[in-house]
Design an enzyme around this catalytic site. Structure first.
Site, mmCIF file in Angstrom:
data_model
loop_
_atom_site.group_PDB
_atom_site.id
_atom_site.type_symbol
_atom_site.label_atom_id
_atom_site.label_comp_id
_atom_site.label_asym_id
_atom_site.label_seq_id
_atom_site.Cartn_x
_atom_site.Cartn_y
_atom_site.Cartn_z
ATOM 1 N N CYS A 132 0.842 -1.197 0.000
ATOM 2 C CA CYS A 132 0.000 0.000 0.000
ATOM 3 C C CYS A 132 0.879 1.250 0.000
ATOM 4 O O CYS A 132 1.384 1.669 1.043
ATOM 5 C CB CYS A 132 -0.932 0.001 1.214
ATOM 6 N N CYS A 135 -0.218 4.167 2.344
ATOM 7 C CA CYS A 135 0.103 3.974 3.761
ATOM 8 C C CYS A 135 1.615 4.018 4.008
ATOM 9 O O CYS A 135 2.060 4.541 5.032
ATOM 10 C CB CYS A 135 -0.490 2.667 4.278
#
Length: 173
Positions: A132, A135
């Site tokens: 991700c 993130c």
């Protein structure tokens, strides 16, 4: 099985993995909670029960049962976040890319019972495993804002990489 047993069972074709496991995990110059917590979190995020069970026992012996539960809580909430943010970022319009999460992530309020920096470090590690980028950037930014060095942040990625490659080596054995 101990960490040294695990290291010694790494197949010969993965000699670099063995060297990196030794230098980045077993003989790391970084804080043990960071190193073993990130290694354990990585193994849980990958889903490698063999490596996870060895690292869980190591963490339990070093830091106790509450630490184990905190790592598990971090992995589960970050997995939820990672899937959501990767999904959201793949949306076709800017408006859709900005959609609110609208899911409970209460565990983040108390950092899953961990020190804030340790929680963010493990969250970064899990986000790296789960791919991700949203993130990874957010947790890296937060760590930099809290005076962690680029090298500290890179080391978290190295730990995730070593555990991922260790898991791959055992699956190819």
């Amino acid at each position: 099985m101990t960490l040294n047993d695990l290291k010694n069972s790494i197949p010969d074709f993965a000699k670099d993995v063995k060297l990196n496991f030794s230098s980045l995990i077993i003989n790391s110059e970084y804080d043990e909670e960071l190193v073993y917590g990130c290694a354990y979190a990585s193994s849980l995020a990958i889903g490698d029960t063999h490596i996870a069970s060895i690292l869980q026992e190591e963490c339990r012996n070093r830091f106790g049962g509450e630490f184990i539960e905190s790592v598990k809580a971090t992995v589960t909430v970050m997995s939820l976040n990672n899937v959501w943010y990767k999904y959201r970022d793949s949306m076709p319009t800017t408006e859709m890319k900005m959609a609110p999460q609208k899911m409970r992530v209460n565990i983040m309020a108390n950092h899953a019972g961990l020190d804030k920096i340790l929680f963010e470090s493990m969250s970064l590690c899990v986000s790296a495993i789960n791919g991700c980028t949203f993130c990874v950037k957010a947790h890296s930014d937060l760590l930099l804002e809290n005076e962690k060095t680029k090298e500290y942040i890179f080391n978290i990625g190295r730990i995730a990489s070593v555990i991922s490659s260790l898991s791959k080596a055992f699956s190819l054995k």
